[in-house]
Design an enzyme around this catalytic site. Structure first.
Site, PDB file in Angstrom:
ATOM      1  N   LYS A   1      -2.569   7.616   9.506  1.00 46.87           N
ATOM      2  CA  LYS A   1      -1.480   6.632   9.612  1.00 46.87           C
ATOM      3  C   LYS A   1      -1.555   5.619   8.482  1.00 46.87           C
ATOM      4  O   LYS A   1      -0.546   5.296   7.838  1.00 46.87           O
ATOM      5  CB  LYS A   1      -1.556   5.908  10.953  1.00 46.87           C
ATOM      6  N   ASN A   2      -2.744   5.099   8.212  1.00 42.11           N
ATOM      7  CA  ASN A   2      -2.896   4.035   7.229  1.00 42.11           C
ATOM      8  C   ASN A   2      -2.711   4.519   5.794  1.00 42.11           C
ATOM      9  O   ASN A   2      -2.627   3.709   4.875  1.00 42.11           O
ATOM     10  CB  ASN A   2      -4.272   3.365   7.379  1.00 42.11           C
TER      11      ASN A   2
ATOM     12  N   CYS B   1       0.217 -11.523  14.841  1.00 43.09           N
ATOM     13  CA  CYS B   1      -0.460 -10.260  15.112  1.00 43.09           C
ATOM     14  C   CYS B   1      -1.482 -10.512  16.208  1.00 43.09           C
ATOM     15  O   CYS B   1      -2.233 -11.486  16.150  1.00 43.09           O
ATOM     16  CB  CYS B   1      -1.142  -9.733  13.853  1.00 43.09           C
TER      17      CYS B   1
ATOM     18  N   ARG C   1      -3.141 -12.131   9.547  1.00 45.49           N
ATOM     19  CA  ARG C   1      -3.037 -11.233   8.396  1.00 45.49           C
ATOM     20  C   ARG C   1      -2.062 -11.875   7.410  1.00 45.49           C
ATOM     21  O   ARG C   1      -0.913 -11.466   7.291  1.00 45.49           O
ATOM     22  CB  ARG C   1      -2.522  -9.851   8.812  1.00 45.49           C
TER      23      ARG C   1
ATOM     24  N   ASP D   1      -0.150 -14.346   1.891  1.00 44.38           N
ATOM     25  CA  ASP D   1      -0.305 -15.225   0.730  1.00 44.38           C
ATOM     26  C   ASP D   1      -0.821 -14.474  -0.494  1.00 44.38           C
ATOM     27  O   ASP D   1      -0.363 -14.707  -1.616  1.00 44.38           O
ATOM     28  CB  ASP D   1      -1.273 -16.369   1.048  1.00 44.38           C
TER      29      ASP D   1
ATOM     30  N   ASP E   1     -11.442  -1.008  12.382  1.00 41.95           N
ATOM     31  CA  ASP E   1     -10.595  -0.165  13.233  1.00 41.95           C
ATOM     32  C   ASP E   1     -11.398   0.781  14.123  1.00 41.95           C
ATOM     33  O   ASP E   1     -10.820   1.494  14.943  1.00 41.95           O
ATOM     34  CB  ASP E   1      -9.626   0.651  12.382  1.00 41.95           C
TER      35      ASP E   1
ATOM     36  N   ARG F   1       1.162   4.391  18.695  1.00 44.41           N
ATOM     37  CA  ARG F   1       1.354   3.876  17.335  1.00 44.41           C
ATOM     38  C   ARG F   1       0.413   4.561  16.347  1.00 44.41           C
ATOM     39  O   ARG F   1       0.743   4.670  15.165  1.00 44.41           O
ATOM     40  CB  ARG F   1       1.105   2.371  17.294  1.00 44.41           C
TER      41      ARG F   1
END
Length: 430
Positions: free
Chosen positions: A22-23, A127, A132, A135, A317, A409
């Site tokens: 996914k990432n 989140c 997160r 900037d 994760d 997800r």
């Protein structure tokens, strides 16, 4: 709302095919905005986050086609081939109602700004697992020549004469920031040097994709990445790497149940410290031609301390899943979270199953127990939810995991993959 029912006490034995990451898939899909030619991606996972990103890109005028589905070995997962074509960008605005549902949606700011000279993107909002900030992304784009203002919750970015190369040092390692600046710098004039860049395999996968499209990139996978901008990027065909987080999750599940599972397609080179910690916990890890085999023949789980860190450190994760494994260790393990300040929300839910966990700041002390008992639990975020599944596989009796939309997800047909290896697990449709 769907739930997952688990009856624990069954060893996992068999094969699990690892889906595309996914990432990695998300930034690769976003990279389609950089060219008017088709970008074809292989091994795209079928996940809620992927579908949401497709909706976001559709808002900008990106067309996509599904080229078919290939059945993946012993599971009912599918490795999809998808083609994305952004021939005409019809909208440079990414509205709040789309971006707020998915933080990666903000990353379109880089390709839109680089190709169109302008982007208007909603700030992504909060989140659940911690801050997160964007900037670093905005500071990096400013270094490349963008003029940025923030009004009414939207970032307005403009580069009327195009972006230009620059040297930028990330104050803190950020995977999202590295993704965005890699994409933006690929169409900038001159050379860009990114210092303190993220080293994750997903960043390397994106760099390989951009290179296949014609970008000139060196150093991906190190802390310093150099990008020589080009005037035009072409289409390409690229494969999404296997999901190291999914592989680590199933590796922990196999060890937790005392099973023997081949993680087909897993890349052990993406999981060095994870496999090392798993071996310390008492599992045997064998590299095979088509994947990694995990088995635990030891009668108990050995407690192991971990501290999350940017790659190649232990992934945040996988922290929750490792905690699930440690709940049955013979002794006490310390787990320190250094990436996100709120990533221990699963602790109270694990306690409902009988886990003994105490918190002190960003460190959890997990005292292994001889027995977990099934109960009703609530998923609080994507990774926390699957830690409850691992604990449920070890627990006596029935565990019901609620709010499993979090699982959807990031995990493709999780219950089917586990059931194929002998778990008593099913989805209860609402």
């Amino acid at each position: 709302m769907d739930r997952i029912r688990i009856v624990g006490g069954h060893r996992l034995n068999g094969e699990i095919s690892i889906s595309g990451a996914k990432n990695a898939a998300l930034p690769l899909i976003i990279a389609s905005l950089l060219t008017e030619e088709p970008l074809t991606l292989e091994n795209v996972p079928s996940l809620a986050d992927v579908e949401q990103l497709i909706r976001i890109l559709g808002n900008h005028g990106v067309d996509y086609a599904l080229h078919g589905r290939r059945k993946a070995h012993t599971s009912s997962s599918y490795a999809r081939v998808m083609r994305f074509e952004a021939r005409n960008i019809v909208n440079i605005i990414a509205p709040y109602d789309l971006v707020s549902r998915m933080r990666a949606g903000f990353w379109v700011i880089g390709p839109l700004l680089a190709r169109m000279g302008e982007a208007e993107i909603s700030l992504p909002g909060g989140c659940a697992i911690g801050t997160r900030p964007v900037d670093f992304i905005l500071d990096g784009l400013r270094a490349l020549g963008a003029v940025i203002t923030i009004e009414n919750g939207y970032v307005h970015a403009r580069a009327a004469k195009g972006l230009h190369g620059a040297s930028y040092h990330f104050p803190k390692i950020t995977v999202g920031g590295t993704h965005v600046l890699l994409m933006a710098a690929s169409l900038a004039k001159g050379e860009t040097v990114l210092h303190n860049a993220a080293q994750e395999p997903e960043v390397v996968n994106l760099a390989e994709c951009l290179t296949a499209m014609g970008a000139q990139i060196s150093g991906a996978g190190t802390r310093t990445i150099r990008i020589k901008g080009v005037e035009y990027l072409s289409g390409a065909q690229v494969k999404v790497i296997p999901d190291r987080i999914e592989a680590g999750t199933y590796a922990f599940a196999a060890a937790a149940t005392g099973g023997n599972v081949l993680l087909r397609g897993a890349n052990p080179n993406h999981l060095p410290i994870v496999l090392e910690k798993l071996q310390q916990a008492g599992a045997r890890v064998d590299w095979e031609e088509d994947g990694v085999r995990i088995r635990r023949e030891a009668p108990f789980i050995t407690p192991v301390d971990i501290e999350t860190a940017a790659y190649p450190g232990f992934p945040t994760d996988l922290q929750a899943q490792f905690m699930g494994l440690m709940t049955r260790a013979q002794g006490t393990a310390k787990i320190t979270e250094t990436i996100f300040e709120n990533r221990f929300m699963h602790v109270q839910e694990l306690a409902r199953l009988g886990a003994h966990i105490s918190l002190a700041g960003q460190t959890a002390e997990v005292e292994g127990v001889p027995l977990l008992q099934g109960a009703q639990v609530m998923a609080t975020d994507l990774r926390a939810s699957v830690s409850l599944v691992i604990a449920g596989l070890m627990a006596e009796g029935e565990t019901i995991v609620n709010r499993v939309y979090h699982l959807d997800r990031g995990f493709e047909r999780l219950e089917e993959k586990l059931a194929a290896c002998g778990a008593e697990i099913e989805r209860l449709r609402s």
